[in-house]
Design an enzyme around this catalytic site. Structure first.
Site, PDB file in Angstrom:
ATOM      1  N   HIS A   1     -16.367 -23.768  17.309  1.00 38.18           N
ATOM      2  CA  HIS A   1     -16.245 -24.773  18.369  1.00 38.18           C
ATOM      3  C   HIS A   1     -16.737 -26.156  17.955  1.00 38.18           C
ATOM      4  O   HIS A   1     -16.730 -27.077  18.764  1.00 38.18           O
ATOM      5  CB  HIS A   1     -17.038 -24.298  19.600  1.00 38.18           C
ATOM      6  CG  HIS A   1     -16.840 -22.840  19.898  1.00 38.18           C
ATOM      7  ND1 HIS A   1     -15.613 -22.315  20.233  1.00 38.18           N
ATOM      8  CD2 HIS A   1     -17.700 -21.783  19.857  1.00 38.18           C
ATOM      9  CE1 HIS A   1     -15.738 -21.004  20.413  1.00 38.18           C
ATOM     10  NE2 HIS A   1     -16.990 -20.661  20.192  1.00 38.18           N
TER      11      HIS A   1
ATOM     12  N   SER B   1     -15.372 -11.435  21.333  1.00 39.88           N
ATOM     13  CA  SER B   1     -15.398 -11.616  22.789  1.00 39.88           C
ATOM     14  C   SER B   1     -14.199 -12.456  23.231  1.00 39.88           C
ATOM     15  O   SER B   1     -13.561 -13.134  22.410  1.00 39.88           O
ATOM     16  CB  SER B   1     -16.700 -12.321  23.199  1.00 39.88           C
ATOM     17  OG  SER B   1     -16.736 -13.633  22.659  1.00 39.88           O
TER      18      SER B   1
ATOM     19  N   ARG C   1     -16.656 -22.930  24.689  1.00 38.88           N
ATOM     20  CA  ARG C   1     -16.059 -21.923  23.801  1.00 38.88           C
ATOM     21  C   ARG C   1     -14.538 -21.888  23.912  1.00 38.88           C
ATOM     22  O   ARG C   1     -13.868 -21.141  23.206  1.00 38.88           O
ATOM     23  CB  ARG C   1     -16.629 -20.533  24.104  1.00 38.88           C
ATOM     24  CG  ARG C   1     -18.089 -20.386  23.789  1.00 38.88           C
ATOM     25  CD  ARG C   1     -18.566 -18.953  23.984  1.00 38.88           C
ATOM     26  NE  ARG C   1     -19.985 -18.944  24.296  1.00 38.88           N
ATOM     27  CZ  ARG C   1     -20.966 -18.940  23.391  1.00 38.88           C
ATOM     28  NH1 ARG C   1     -20.681 -18.908  22.115  1.00 38.88           N
ATOM     29  NH2 ARG C   1     -22.230 -18.952  23.767  1.00 38.88           N
TER      30      ARG C   1
ATOM     31  N   HIS D   1     -11.911 -13.455  17.309  1.00 34.85           N
ATOM     32  CA  HIS D   1     -13.169 -13.481  18.064  1.00 34.85           C
ATOM     33  C   HIS D   1     -13.336 -12.148  18.778  1.00 34.85           C
ATOM     34  O   HIS D   1     -12.383 -11.649  19.398  1.00 34.85           O
ATOM     35  CB  HIS D   1     -13.202 -14.628  19.079  1.00 34.85           C
ATOM     36  CG  HIS D   1     -13.146 -15.953  18.386  1.00 34.85           C
ATOM     37  ND1 HIS D   1     -14.191 -16.432  17.641  1.00 34.85           N
ATOM     38  CD2 HIS D   1     -12.139 -16.839  18.255  1.00 34.85           C
ATOM     39  CE1 HIS D   1     -13.831 -17.579  17.096  1.00 34.85           C
ATOM     40  NE2 HIS D   1     -12.596 -17.851  17.449  1.00 34.85           N
TER      41      HIS D   1
ATOM     42  N   TYR E   1     -21.149  -8.259  22.566  1.00 36.76           N
ATOM     43  CA  TYR E   1     -20.570  -7.990  21.240  1.00 36.76           C
ATOM     44  C   TYR E   1     -20.622  -6.518  20.826  1.00 36.76           C
ATOM     45  O   TYR E   1     -20.172  -6.179  19.731  1.00 36.76           O
ATOM     46  CB  TYR E   1     -21.292  -8.841  20.179  1.00 36.76           C
ATOM     47  CG  TYR E   1     -21.189 -10.328  20.442  1.00 36.76           C
ATOM     48  CD1 TYR E   1     -19.963 -10.984  20.367  1.00 36.76           C
ATOM     49  CD2 TYR E   1     -22.316 -11.082  20.781  1.00 36.76           C
ATOM     50  CE1 TYR E   1     -19.860 -12.344  20.621  1.00 36.76           C
ATOM     51  CE2 TYR E   1     -22.222 -12.451  21.032  1.00 36.76           C
ATOM     52  CZ  TYR E   1     -20.992 -13.069  20.948  1.00 36.76           C
ATOM     53  OH  TYR E   1     -20.886 -14.415  21.196  1.00 36.76           O
TER      54      TYR E   1
END
Ligand code: DQA
Length: 141
Positions: free
Chosen positions: A78, A100, A109, A98, A22
């Protein structure tokens, strides 16, 4: 244009949590970098680890009349039907972001409870995803 940016569970830990995933910058760095872009919009930032607080914030759309949301619900993405239902209950239009690339990660995910009700999703562009979502909103298409 009134935009609400929600960062959900564990995103207060940006800069400290899994920096290889991140990055090293904090949530405050993210908020300040968006503010420094001087968008012609009223942009509010909200972060909470509490499902209840996030739901209340989304319900406040009724009174506060946000035009658009930019939402990253973290792991709740999720799993969380209650936040999804809150969005539907007030017809909140939003982009999903998001940091990532969730599709290059664990299979759990790859599922989002939000993608099908979002205007669009931006994944894997790091912090820039928030900026791109706001630019897209301001283009007004
Ligand atoms: C995340 C991806 C989620 O799978 C994870 O649980 C997060 C962050 C992202 O921004 O990449 O907390 O939403």
């Amino acid at each position: 244009m009134k935009i609400l940016v929600i960062n959900g569970v564990n995103l207060n830990m940006l800069g400290k949590r899994e920096p290889e995933m991140y990055g090293k910058l904090s949530l405050l760095d993210l908020e300040n970098s968006i503010k420094s872009l001087d968008f012609k919009a009223d942009i509010e930032f909200f972060q909470s680890n509490s499902e209840e607080d996030i739901i209340h914030k989304i319900h406040s759309q009724k009174e506060l009349k946000y035009d658009f949301g930019v939402f990253n619900f973290g792991a709740h993405t999720h799993t969380n039907i209650a936040i999804r239902d809150a969005i539907l209950s007030v017809n909140f239009r939003f982009y999903e972001v998001h940091i990532s690339n969730v599709f290059a990660r664990e299979e759990f995910r790859h599922v989002s409870f939000f993608s099908d009700i979002a205007e669009g999703s931006i994944v894997g562009f790091g912090f820039d995803g928030y900026e791109y979502a706001i630019r897209k909103i301001l283009k007004g298409e």
